[in-house]
Structures are given as structure tokens and as C-alpha cells.
Design an enzyme around this catalytic site. Structure first.
Site, PDB file in Angstrom:
ATOM      1  N   SER A  30       0.824  -1.218   0.000  1.00 55.60           N
ATOM      2  CA  SER A  30       0.000   0.000   0.000  1.00 55.60           C
ATOM      3  C   SER A  30       0.850   1.257   0.000  1.00 55.60           C
ATOM      4  CB  SER A  30      -0.889   0.046   1.244  1.00 55.60           C
ATOM      5  OG  SER A  30      -1.876  -0.934   1.163  1.00 55.60           O
ATOM      6  N   HIS A  61      -3.272   0.866  -4.873  1.00 53.25           N
ATOM      7  CA  HIS A  61      -2.702  -0.267  -5.614  1.00 53.25           C
ATOM      8  C   HIS A  61      -3.064  -0.123  -7.088  1.00 53.25           C
ATOM      9  CE1 HIS A  61      -1.480  -2.732  -2.146  1.00 53.25           C
ATOM     10  NE2 HIS A  61      -2.454  -2.105  -1.534  1.00 53.25           N
ATOM     11  N   HIS A  83      -5.397  -8.945  -2.240  1.00 52.52           N
ATOM     12  CA  HIS A  83      -5.662  -9.299  -0.837  1.00 52.52           C
ATOM     13  C   HIS A  83      -6.833 -10.268  -0.741  1.00 52.52           C
ATOM     14  CE1 HIS A  83      -4.105  -5.152  -1.044  1.00 52.52           C
ATOM     15  NE2 HIS A  83      -3.477  -5.406   0.087  1.00 52.52           N
ATOM     16  N   TYR A  85      -9.219  -9.988   1.360  1.00 53.08           N
ATOM     17  CA  TYR A  85     -10.472  -9.268   1.629  1.00 53.08           C
ATOM     18  C   TYR A  85     -11.133  -8.720   0.371  1.00 53.08           C
ATOM     19  CZ  TYR A  85      -7.527  -5.057   1.447  1.00 53.08           C
ATOM     20  OH  TYR A  85      -6.661  -4.083   1.054  1.00 53.08           O
ATOM     21  N   GLU A  86     -10.413  -8.737  -0.750  1.00 54.41           N
ATOM     22  CA  GLU A  86     -11.032  -8.317  -2.007  1.00 54.41           C
ATOM     23  C   GLU A  86     -11.965  -9.410  -2.537  1.00 54.41           C
ATOM     24  OE1 GLU A  86      -8.138  -6.046  -4.719  1.00 54.41           O
ATOM     25  OE2 GLU A  86      -6.826  -6.901  -3.205  1.00 54.41           O
ATOM     26  N   ALA A 113       2.294  -2.307   4.146  1.00 54.51           N
ATOM     27  CA  ALA A 113       2.034  -1.335   5.199  1.00 54.51           C
ATOM     28  C   ALA A 113       1.437  -2.121   6.366  1.00 54.51           C
ATOM     29  CB  ALA A 113       1.056  -0.289   4.707  1.00 54.51           C
ATOM     30  N   MET A 215      -2.705  -7.128   6.449  1.00 54.64           N
ATOM     31  CA  MET A 215      -3.698  -7.969   5.763  1.00 54.64           C
ATOM     32  C   MET A 215      -3.143  -8.630   4.506  1.00 54.64           C
ATOM     33  SD  MET A 215      -6.854  -5.281   6.078  1.00 54.64           S
ATOM     34  CE  MET A 215      -7.148  -4.359   7.604  1.00 54.64           C
ATOM     35  N   SER A 216      -1.836  -8.854   4.476  1.00 49.63           N
ATOM     36  CA  SER A 216      -1.261  -9.387   3.227  1.00 49.63           C
ATOM     37  C   SER A 216      -0.008 -10.201   3.496  1.00 49.63           C
ATOM     38  CB  SER A 216      -0.921  -8.214   2.299  1.00 49.63           C
ATOM     39  OG  SER A 216       0.128  -7.441   2.855  1.00 49.63           O
ATOM     40  N   ASN A 239       0.955   3.029  11.341  1.00 55.10           N
ATOM     41  CA  ASN A 239       0.099   3.476  12.443  1.00 55.10           C
ATOM     42  C   ASN A 239       0.358   2.628  13.678  1.00 55.10           C
ATOM     43  OD1 ASN A 239      -1.453   1.554  10.470  1.00 55.10           O
ATOM     44  ND2 ASN A 239      -2.355   1.203  12.489  1.00 55.10           N
ATOM     45  N   HIS A 251      -7.648   4.142   6.278  1.00 58.31           N
ATOM     46  CA  HIS A 251      -6.820   3.819   5.109  1.00 58.31           C
ATOM     47  C   HIS A 251      -6.091   5.073   4.606  1.00 58.31           C
ATOM     48  CE1 HIS A 251      -5.437   1.388   1.815  1.00 58.31           C
ATOM     49  NE2 HIS A 251      -6.062   2.105   0.895  1.00 58.31           N
TER      50      HIS A 251
HETATM   51  N1  HPA Z   1      -4.151  -3.357  10.915  1.00 63.85           N
HETATM   52  C1  HPA Z   1      -4.211  -4.189   9.857  1.00 63.85           C
HETATM   53  N2  HPA Z   1      -3.659  -3.897   8.689  1.00 63.85           N
HETATM   54  C2  HPA Z   1      -3.006  -2.732   8.569  1.00 63.85           C
HETATM   55  C3  HPA Z   1      -2.900  -1.827   9.624  1.00 63.85           C
HETATM   56  C4  HPA Z   1      -3.526  -2.158  10.866  1.00 63.85           C
HETATM   57  O1  HPA Z   1      -3.475  -1.402  11.847  1.00 63.85           O
HETATM   58  N3  HPA Z   1      -2.189  -0.766   9.169  1.00 63.85           N
HETATM   59  C5  HPA Z   1      -1.878  -1.025   7.885  1.00 63.85           C
HETATM   60  N4  HPA Z   1      -2.357  -2.225   7.509  1.00 63.85           N
END
Ligand code: HPA
Length: 287
Positions: A30, A61, A83, A85-86, A113, A215-216, A239, A251
Site C-alpha cells: 500500500s 494499488h 488481498h 479481503y477483495e 504497510a 492484511m497481506s 500506524n 486507510h
Molecule cells: N491493521 C491491519 N492492517 C493494517 C494496519 C492495521 O493497523 N495498518 C496497515 N495495515
């Protein structure tokens, strides 16, 4: 059609655009796609032009495959990743890794990320992945589920040394030479998303040994190891995700932090590729 045949068809389709035999496969996470813009003598293939290749649907992306040279390394790069989740299965998400391996890649460099479970990590820091926890995979949502095709790899691959020690040392060395670069080394926990975690989930992920959550990455790493590639995984911490401060993630924040860290990320990756060029020189297949 069998996965193997799908992969071969996609390889043939790539070969209509480029004859380049990549040494390295690169997956850009990301907001980290900028590096792909600097690939030299590059050929760009939109995912939609490749059979069996899922399209990238997420903001941040782009969705194209790039073949070319960077810092003396022949590489194939995914600008935009896929991903779970897509709505894709772990098998679909990892088809591109199999294709890149068949094109010749011996090393997978995978980036993402991620949120920091470890309270010592700050947004903008980097984390070299030393190990992972495959939460969806442990529960059955695994890229190697189903019949095993021995042409790819063994039924029960070991993942004890999934994240190559020599490559990690190389990244540490390069990072040490970049001012204001904070590089940690830790455990990446994969969740399937797309909702961000609750505070209770974050405390759980920390307690089971995670340093960063995302998530990847994990499905791609497993498939790369299945096919004998060496793997280097790098997270950009976007974060805090400790579950203690009452913070909310979004996001936009993830993409903004990635954009702010982009120039350091590019420096690091280019430095790593320069070192890799030396390491791979004269080497044929590593494994
Ligand atoms: N959680 C899950 N996936 C993420 C996060 C998060 O805090 N930050 C970036 N991708």
C-alpha cells in the site's frame, strides 16, 4: 483448468511482452508503488492483459506488472497487490508469485504497510520480517490447501527459515547507512481484514507474539517458499495498533504515512538491490 496450466498460460502471456528473465520478484505494498516508476527499460503490463490474473481493486494499488532493470538487477515488480479481503482465495492471491517464479525469479522481495503492535515502533519506522503468524492459514484459509502439485513443490513445506537470514543481514547493513532510518526486526501477524482490529484483538495479537499486523504478504511468502525462492519481507509501520491508546486507524492515514516514508523506502530498496546484484552475480539457481 489446473493451477499449473493457468500459471503456464500467464507466463506465456508475459513472454509476449518481454523476454526478460528476472532475478528478483518484487511486490509493492500500500502506497509503496513509487519504486516501480524508476524501473529502467521497463515493460508495463496491466493485470487485465494477463489470463487468470486477478485485478487489484484497492486505492493505493495500481494493478500492473513491470519488468526491467533496477540497480543492475533484472526484476519483475507487482505495482499493486491482491488481498484476501477483495474476495480472492489464497490460491488466486498467490498466482502472480507462481508466475514470477516461473519467469525465473530466485528471490521474492515483499513489502507492505502494517500497524505496530509493538509499542516501541513508531509510524514511519520499518520492520524487517523475521517470522510470521498466519492467522487465516492456521484456521484453514491457506494458499497450499487442496491437492499438491509436485511440479511446484512438496506437500508439507517447512517454514522454519522462511525469511532468509543472509538477506536480512544485507538489509540491516544498507539501512545502517541511511540517515533517519529506523529499522526493527520482528514478527508479522496476518489477519484477513478488511475491518481494522478491535482493541481486544490487538491485545491478543500482541500477546501471541506479534510486532506488526497487516492484511497481506503471508500467502505470497508461503507460495514463494513452496517454490524454493528466498524471501525478504519488509513492513512500513503506518500506524500504532497497540489497542491501548484508543486510536482509530483509517486507510487514508495508512497511505499518507506510506507517502511520507516513500523516499526512505526507495533509498532502502535501491540499496538492497545494489547489494543483491553482487550477491546474485555468477549464482545460477540458489536452491
Ligand atoms: N491493521 C491491519 N492492517 C493494517 C494496519 C492495521 O493497523 N495498518 C496497515 N495495515
Amino acid at each position: 483448468m489446473m493451477l499449473y496450466d493457468q500459471v503456464e498460460e500467464a507466463v506465456k502471456a508475459v513472454r509476449r511482452f518481454s523476454a526478460l528473465v528476472p532475478q528478483v520478484a518484487l511486490i509493492l505494498g500500500s502506497g509503496l508503488g513509487e519504486l516501480a516508476e524508476t524501473v529502467e527499460a521497463g515493460v508495463t503490463i496491466p493485470y487485465a492483459q494477463l489470463p487468470h490474473w486477478p485485478s487489484a481493486t484497492v486505492a493505493g494499488h495500481v494493478g500492473r506488472l513491470i519488468l526491467g532493470q533496477l540497480e543492475g538487477v533484472a526484476l519483475v515488480a507487482m505495482q499493486g497487490r491482491l488481498h484476501l479481503y477483495e474476495g480472492y482465495t489464497p490460491q488466486e492471491v498467490t498466482l502472480p508469485v507462481r508466475v514470477m517464479a516461473r519467469l525465473g525469479a530466485q528471490v521474492l522481495m515483499v513489502t507492505n504497510a502494517a500497524g505496530a503492535l509493538n509499542p516501541a515502533y513508531q509510524p514511519g519506522d520499518f520492520m524487517l520480517i523475521r517470522d510470521h503468524i498466519n492467522l487465516p492459514g492456521l484456521a484453514g484459509w491457506h494458499p497450499l490447501r487442496g491437492p499438491n502439485d509436485e511440479r511446484f513443490g512438496v506437500r508439507f513445506p517447512a517454514l522454519t527459515a522462511a525469511y532468509d537470514e543472509e538477506l536480512r543481514a544485507l538489509v540491516q547493513k544498507v539501512a545502517g547507512e541511511i540517515p533517519s532510518m529506523h529499522l526493527h526486526e520482528g514478527v508479522y501477524v496476518m489477519v484477513s481484514g478488511p475491518s481494522y482490529e478491535t482493541p481486544a484483538e490487538l491485545r491478543f495479537l500482541r500477546q501471541i507474539g506479534g510486532d506488526a499486523v497487516g492484511m497481506s504478504t503471508v500467502p505470497e511468502v508461503i507460495v514463494a517458499r513452496h517454490m524454493g525462492l528466498r524471501v525478504l519481507g519488509l513492513s512500513l509501520i503506518t500506524n500504532s495498533a497497540t489497542g491501548t491508546g484508543g486510536q482509530t486507524v483509517d486507510h487514508g492515514e495508512v497511505l499518507a504515512t506510506a507517502a511520507a516514508a516513500s523516499s526512505r523506502f526507495v533509498l532502502l530498496m535501491r540499496g538492497v538491490l545494489r547489494e543483491l546484484a553482487q550477491l546474485l552475480k555468477g549464482q545460477k539457481r540458489i536452491q
